[in-house]
Design an enzyme around this catalytic site. Structure first.
Site, PDB file in Angstrom:
ATOM      1  N   HIS A 121      16.258  21.000 -16.007  1.00 33.02           N
ATOM      2  CA  HIS A 121      14.969  21.720 -15.589  1.00 33.02           C
ATOM      3  C   HIS A 121      14.624  22.551 -17.016  1.00 33.02           C
ATOM      4  O   HIS A 121      14.258  23.896 -16.843  1.00 33.02           O
ATOM      5  CB  HIS A 121      15.110  22.440 -14.419  1.00 33.02           C
ATOM      6  CG  HIS A 121      13.868  22.842 -13.744  1.00 33.02           C
ATOM      7  ND1 HIS A 121      13.896  23.260 -12.404  1.00 33.02           N
ATOM      8  CD2 HIS A 121      12.616  23.121 -14.155  1.00 33.02           C
ATOM      9  CE1 HIS A 121      12.684  23.506 -11.992  1.00 33.02           C
ATOM     10  NE2 HIS A 121      11.833  23.438 -13.214  1.00 33.02           N
ATOM     11  N   ARG A 177       9.184  18.523  -9.466  1.00 31.88           N
ATOM     12  CA  ARG A 177       9.987  19.252  -8.380  1.00 31.88           C
ATOM     13  C   ARG A 177      10.990  17.987  -7.768  1.00 31.88           C
ATOM     14  O   ARG A 177      10.542  17.141  -7.308  1.00 31.88           O
ATOM     15  CB  ARG A 177       9.316  19.986  -7.074  1.00 31.88           C
ATOM     16  CG  ARG A 177       8.610  21.183  -7.638  1.00 31.88           C
ATOM     17  CD  ARG A 177       9.688  22.374  -8.063  1.00 31.88           C
ATOM     18  NE  ARG A 177       8.954  23.468  -8.040  1.00 31.88           N
ATOM     19  CZ  ARG A 177       8.795  24.127  -9.381  1.00 31.88           C
ATOM     20  NH1 ARG A 177       8.886  23.386 -10.533  1.00 31.88           N
ATOM     21  NH2 ARG A 177       8.336  25.164  -9.780  1.00 31.88           N
ATOM     22  N   GLU A 206      19.379  22.569  -7.447  1.00 28.43           N
ATOM     23  CA  GLU A 206      20.059  22.928  -9.012  1.00 28.43           C
ATOM     24  C   GLU A 206      20.956  24.068  -8.918  1.00 28.43           C
ATOM     25  O   GLU A 206      20.426  25.073  -8.438  1.00 28.43           O
ATOM     26  CB  GLU A 206      18.458  23.265  -9.612  1.00 28.43           C
ATOM     27  CG  GLU A 206      17.806  22.158  -9.784  1.00 28.43           C
ATOM     28  CD  GLU A 206      16.251  22.291 -10.419  1.00 28.43           C
ATOM     29  OE1 GLU A 206      16.103  23.339 -10.812  1.00 28.43           O
ATOM     30  OE2 GLU A 206      15.417  21.273 -10.645  1.00 28.43           O
TER      31      GLU A 206
END
Length: 309
Positions: free
Chosen positions: A273, A225, A254
């Site tokens: 990601h 994370r 993000e």
């Protein structure tokens, strides 16, 4: 079962998701700004990296379950309890995928793959090849968090002849892995890989002070994370060569801003990601099969797996 999936997906991914779920269910795949009309009848919500807060629960009176991936820091658990909504995650389902991605980043760094690929595709003169490679064999891999992903990466590291040390809040005994405290891990690791949940206690655990404890040759890897890392502090450490480099799949905000200094640093490898999504853009079949089967348990009046609250 009336299922609402909230996120940003290309049409090809939507088709793949639809192929996993039963035709008997009502399935809606929408962006966050399209979700409101569907909340009133939603019995299950799968939020893909979007927040589920008090407002969502207030507007979803039929809601029975929130199903997340491995992480659930985007869900207001207290509000879920207040509204008698079960929250489940999918811990371990994409552990192999994430561990493989972390290893791929590590290998890409040590073998200079991005640089060498660019050199081969954009040749200038043959005498300008200049890079510094390295072997993983004999290096020390520091794994922070010995959950499903961390254990898998530790196994990969050992298979490559690495010495593996690890920190876990509650030490776990894994063959060949030495449990150490964080200070020892920071000081002795050639590679530090993060596999720990984002909580108030772990927020910015990688900061100016902890970066200063690392080797100047250290590589920092984050496929967990973004909130675990103080990004301005990391940028400063990379610019000043306090550490050698970083491989990042997750970011505090993000998608990563186009003007982020991380995009311009030569000693960083970035991916968007995608560590836990090996089958296509925002899709992992094994993950969605788990989602489907877990929601079916609820539809059949059974207790779902991996209840968080």
């Amino acid at each position: 079962m009336n299922v609402l999936i909230i996120g940003h997906f290309p049409d090809t991914t939507k088709q793949l998701i639809h192929s996993v779920f039963s035709n008997d269910w009502q399935l809606h795949i929408v962006t966050p700004d399209q979700a409101q009309p569907y909340l009133a009848t939603a019995e299950a919500i799968i939020p893909e990296h979007v927040p589920v807060d008090q407002t969502v629960f207030d507007r979803a009176p039929q809601l029975k379950i929130i199903q997340t991936g491995a992480g659930y820091d985007n869900v207001d658990l207290a509000a879920a309890v207040d509204h008698h909504v079960t929250v489940c995650n999918a811990a371990g389902v994409n552990a192999n995928a994430v561990a493989e991605h972390a290893l791929a980043l590590i290998l890409s760094w040590y073998k200079n793959i991005p640089y060498l690929d660019h050199y081969m595709k954009h040749p200038t003169t043959t005498d300008k090849l200049a890079y510094t490679g390295g072997e993983l064999h004999g290096k020390t891999l520091g794994v922070i968090g010995l959950g499903h992903v961390g254990q898998q990466l530790a196994t990969f590291g050992q298979a490559l002849g690495m010495h593996v040390i690890a920190f876990n809040r509650h030490p776990r005994q894994l063959a060949g892995v030495q449990n150490v405290d964080l200070s020892t891990l920071y000081a002795n690791s050639d590679i530090i890989s993060l596999h720990i949940a984002a909580t108030p206690a772990t927020y910015h655990m990688i900061n100016a002070q902890t970066l200063a404890q690392m080797k100047s040759s250290a590589l920092l890897v984050n496929t967990a994370r973004g909130a675990l890392i103080d990004e301005p502090a990391l940028v400063s450490a990379l610019q000043s060569h306090t550490i050698a480099g970083a491989c990042l799949d997750v970011f505090e905000h993000e998608p990563l801003a186009l003007d982020s200094p991380l995009r311009k640093l030569p000693n960083v490898i970035l991916t968007p990601h995608t560590a836990g999504l090996p089958d296509g853009v925002k899709f992992h079949e094994q993950r969605y099969v788990f989602f489907r089967d877990n929601l079916k348990r609820v539809a059949d009046g059974e207790e779902p797996l991996n209840i968080i609250n």
